[in-house]
Motif scaffolding. Structure first.
Motif, mmCIF file in Angstrom:
data_model
loop_
_atom_site.group_PDB
_atom_site.id
_atom_site.type_symbol
_atom_site.label_atom_id
_atom_site.label_comp_id
_atom_site.label_asym_id
_atom_site.label_seq_id
_atom_site.Cartn_x
_atom_site.Cartn_y
_atom_site.Cartn_z
ATOM 1 N N LYS A 1 0.831 -1.207 0.000
ATOM 2 C CA LYS A 1 0.000 0.000 0.000
ATOM 3 C C LYS A 1 0.863 1.254 0.000
ATOM 4 N N PHE A 2 1.885 1.282 0.865
ATOM 5 C CA PHE A 2 2.756 2.452 0.916
ATOM 6 C C PHE A 2 3.487 2.636 -0.414
ATOM 7 N N SER A 3 3.931 1.521 -0.992
ATOM 8 C CA SER A 3 4.650 1.575 -2.265
ATOM 9 C C SER A 3 3.789 2.123 -3.393
ATOM 10 N N LYS A 4 2.467 1.964 -3.259
ATOM 11 C CA LYS A 4 1.528 2.466 -4.272
ATOM 12 C C LYS A 4 1.087 3.900 -3.982
ATOM 13 N N GLY A 5 1.649 4.498 -2.932
ATOM 14 C CA GLY A 5 1.336 5.898 -2.635
ATOM 15 C C GLY A 5 0.342 6.124 -1.530
ATOM 16 N N GLU A 6 0.000 5.082 -0.775
ATOM 17 C CA GLU A 6 -0.955 5.226 0.327
ATOM 18 C C GLU A 6 -0.204 5.429 1.640
ATOM 19 N N GLY A 7 -0.027 6.662 2.027
ATOM 20 C CA GLY A 7 0.637 6.941 3.293
ATOM 21 C C GLY A 7 1.749 7.956 3.154
ATOM 22 N N LEU A 8 1.831 8.860 4.139
ATOM 23 C CA LEU A 8 2.942 9.816 4.203
ATOM 24 C C LEU A 8 4.163 9.154 4.825
ATOM 25 N N PHE A 9 3.942 8.446 5.944
ATOM 26 C CA PHE A 9 5.029 7.767 6.651
ATOM 27 C C PHE A 9 4.737 6.263 6.733
ATOM 28 N N PHE A 10 5.799 5.502 6.960
ATOM 29 C CA PHE A 10 5.675 4.046 7.104
ATOM 30 C C PHE A 10 6.890 3.539 7.871
ATOM 31 N N TRP B 1 14.922 -4.228 4.747
ATOM 32 C CA TRP B 1 14.632 -5.400 3.916
ATOM 33 C C TRP B 1 13.564 -5.111 2.856
ATOM 34 N N ASP B 2 12.777 -4.057 3.025
ATOM 35 C CA ASP B 2 11.759 -3.712 2.039
ATOM 36 C C ASP B 2 12.164 -2.515 1.179
ATOM 37 N N ALA B 3 13.411 -2.103 1.274
ATOM 38 C CA ALA B 3 13.871 -0.920 0.526
ATOM 39 C C ALA B 3 13.762 -1.122 -0.981
ATOM 40 N N ALA B 4 14.115 -2.313 -1.458
ATOM 41 C CA ALA B 4 14.080 -2.564 -2.902
ATOM 42 C C ALA B 4 12.662 -2.447 -3.441
ATOM 43 N N LYS B 5 11.701 -3.026 -2.723
ATOM 44 C CA LYS B 5 10.308 -2.974 -3.176
ATOM 45 C C LYS B 5 9.784 -1.545 -3.165
ATOM 46 N N ILE B 6 10.039 -0.832 -2.066
ATOM 47 C CA ILE B 6 9.552 0.544 -1.948
ATOM 48 C C ILE B 6 10.238 1.444 -2.968
ATOM 49 N N GLY B 7 11.545 1.287 -3.115
ATOM 50 C CA GLY B 7 12.283 2.103 -4.063
ATOM 51 C C GLY B 7 11.870 1.862 -5.498
ATOM 52 N N ALA B 8 11.560 0.617 -5.833
ATOM 53 C CA ALA B 8 11.167 0.280 -7.198
ATOM 54 C C ALA B 8 9.843 0.943 -7.576
ATOM 55 N N LYS B 9 8.959 1.099 -6.614
ATOM 56 C CA LYS B 9 7.633 1.673 -6.890
ATOM 57 C C LYS B 9 7.627 3.199 -6.776
ATOM 58 N N PRO C 1 25.418 3.347 -2.247
ATOM 59 C CA PRO C 1 24.119 3.256 -2.925
ATOM 60 C C PRO C 1 24.086 4.101 -4.194
ATOM 61 N N GLU C 2 23.187 3.738 -5.078
ATOM 62 C CA GLU C 2 22.991 4.536 -6.288
ATOM 63 C C GLU C 2 22.381 5.875 -5.890
ATOM 64 N N LYS C 3 22.933 6.952 -6.410
ATOM 65 C CA LYS C 3 22.459 8.283 -6.061
ATOM 66 C C LYS C 3 20.999 8.456 -6.451
ATOM 67 N N GLY C 4 20.272 9.162 -5.582
ATOM 68 C CA GLY C 4 18.876 9.430 -5.856
ATOM 69 C C GLY C 4 17.933 8.326 -5.453
ATOM 70 N N THR C 5 18.463 7.271 -4.818
ATOM 71 C CA THR C 5 17.619 6.159 -4.378
ATOM 72 C C THR C 5 17.392 6.232 -2.874
ATOM 73 N N VAL C 6 16.407 5.483 -2.406
ATOM 74 C CA VAL C 6 16.109 5.475 -0.974
ATOM 75 C C VAL C 6 17.269 4.904 -0.172
ATOM 76 N N MET C 7 18.099 4.066 -0.815
ATOM 77 C CA MET C 7 19.248 3.506 -0.101
ATOM 78 C C MET C 7 20.226 4.587 0.339
ATOM 79 N N THR C 8 20.260 5.696 -0.363
ATOM 80 C CA THR C 8 21.115 6.813 0.052
ATOM 81 C C THR C 8 20.692 7.311 1.427
ATOM 82 N N ASP C 9 19.379 7.449 1.625
ATOM 83 C CA ASP C 9 18.866 7.887 2.928
ATOM 84 C C ASP C 9 19.091 6.827 4.002
ATOM 85 N N ILE C 10 18.930 5.556 3.634
ATOM 86 C CA ILE C 10 19.100 4.480 4.606
ATOM 87 C C ILE C 10 20.547 4.402 5.074
ATOM 88 N N VAL C 11 21.476 4.557 4.155
ATOM 89 C CA VAL C 11 22.902 4.537 4.528
ATOM 90 C C VAL C 11 23.224 5.721 5.436
#
Length: 433
Positions: free
Chosen positions: A277-286, A291-299, A366-376
């Motif tokens: 749901k969050f990956s589809k845009g439902e939610g401000l925070f989560f 472990w779910d970074a790839a799924k969230i980042g891909a969407k 991490p690749e620049k501009g991805t959520v992994m940058t923030d996670i690192v």
């Protein structure tokens, strides 16, 4: 392992109910009382290492890198399915075919039965106390009673780490006039209120498996501090869940449910459904883990962000993949040399590629501009402040069940802060006294 369903590849430090045959560790070779040797022996050495498929991809790459540097050492890799691993490990370690090195995720009876080696002399010789933050290494320390974690001798060396914090939708935040992640609980709640007023889901949540315990733990330890919080998670005598931080955290999460900041369907939604749901845009925070970074980042792409939970202290929930040396190993020095290699640039790069936070932060590229940058960046911040705390869900063998029931009652308005705190502490006291 109660949290297995949502943490593929992440290993938890729990006190396992699994045990081996009585006295199985009694005939293990006696550990040397003298000084240990660092480095790889000059003679040819053959070792065996057992792990799970989830952690195996990274460790197989690490083995290849280690063997390339030390061609006289050969490490044979053995795979055991996760569901069978905890049942078979103690039996394997107590057998004549014991592996030299083993992924360790249940320290209790394994340590009591003396199936794995005390690594404290190696930790001192290699300087692991300065290599790892204490909150990372302490997850693998076991007191003399065999049931208290976080103190005593060291029985495993970390390889890679999980990290739980807060994902956010940058596009939605911008629309709400939120230009940067909140740094205080007051700013966080103000953002929740803005999202609610705008018709957005403020905080996405799936609590069918008790994951409301994540924001409760994060809010509590960000107020109390990692060191104080970890004492309870580790089961240390005299610790209590009834702290100012936890009381405020439970109260707030209960209020968020009443104010409509959480989905009404939270108790009937599991973590992966909430992630979708969050990956589809439902939610401000989560609140979720790396472990779910790839799924969230891909969407969400560039709109996916991540930060440590706001509060006085920079903390996160997480634990490590870690490896132990069998008491039966005939080559403990070589095995310990491999454990020391787990924080090398090569090993750290392999762990990061597999989705874990690496021991050597420099290997996290991490690749620049991805959520992994923030996670690192969050991982570096938590490391700098020694803020990693194990999962409250694993404070006892049955704590996850109690937290699941308690948080569901809290969100449904069937218990209050005092009732929730008492139930959780009573569950803890039944194991730890």
């Amino acid at each position: 392992m109660k949290l297995r369903t949502m943490l593929a590849g992440t290993v938890f430090v729990v006190l396992s109910a699994t045990s081996c045959a009585p006295g199985a560790g009694s005939d293990a070779p006696a550990e040397s009382a003298g000084p240990v040797k660092t480095g790889v022996p000059k003679d040819n050495v053959s070792l065996t290492l057992v792990s799970t498929p989830e952690s195996g991809a990274a460790v197989k790459t690490i083995i290849e890198a280690f063997e390339a540097k030390h061609p006289n050492v050969q490490i044979a890799y053995q795979d055991t399915n996760y569901d069978d691993y905890n049942k078979s490990l103690n039996l394997s370690l107590s057998s004549d075919q014991s592996p030299d090195i083993a992924l360790l995720n249940s320290v209790g009876t394994t340590v009591k039965d003396k199936l794995v080696r005390d690594l404290s002399p190696y930790a001192k010789a290699y300087g692991w106390d300065t290599t790892y933050a204490s909150t990372q290494l302490n997850q693998w320390r076991v007191a003399a009673d065999g049931s208290t974690l976080g103190e005593g001798q060291l029985y495993a060396a970390p390889a890679g780490f999980s990290l739980v914090g807060v994902y956010y939708n940058k596009a939605k935040a911008a629309e709400l006039g939120i230009s940067k992640p909140p740094t205080t609980i007051e700013e966080f709640e103000a953002a929740l209120a803005k999202a609610k007023k705008a018709g957005e889901t403020p905080l996405q949540l799936g609590n069918a498996e008790g994951h409301a315990s994540f924001p409760i733990q994060l809010a509590g330890q960000s107020a109390d501090g990692a060191e104080a919080a970890a004492k309870w998670t580790f089961g240390q005598k005299g610790a209590t869940f009834d702290t100012a931080g936890n009381r405020a955290a439970v109260t707030k999460v209960g209020e968020w449910a009443k104010k409509g900041y959480l989905p009404k369907s939270a108790n009937g939604t599991d973590l992966q459904s909430a992630t979708d749901k969050f990956s589809k845009g439902e939610g401000l925070f989560f609140v979720d883990g790396n472990w779910d970074a790839a799924k969230i980042g891909a969407k969400l792409g560039k709109d996916a962000g991540f930060f440590t939970f706001p509060g006085e202290h920079a903390t996160a929930i997480g634990t490590s993949v870690a490896y132990a040396v069998s008491s039966r190993s005939e080559h403990p020095d070589a095995a310990a040399a491999f454990l020391d290699f787990l924080h090398s640039p090569e090993a750290s790069a392999a762990q990061f590629k597999a989705g874990f936070m690496p021991a050597d932060i420099k290997a996290a590229k991490p690749e620049k501009g991805t959520v992994m940058t923030d996670i690192v960046a969050a991982w570096a911040k938590v490391n700098a402040e020694n803020g990693l705390v194990g999962f409250n869900n694993n404070a006892t063998a049955t704590m996850n069940d109690k937290l699941t029931a308690g948080t569901q009652e809290l969100l449904a308005g069937k218990t209050d802060t005092a009732g929730f705190i008492k139930a959780i502490q009573d569950e803890w006291a039944a194991t730890h006294g």
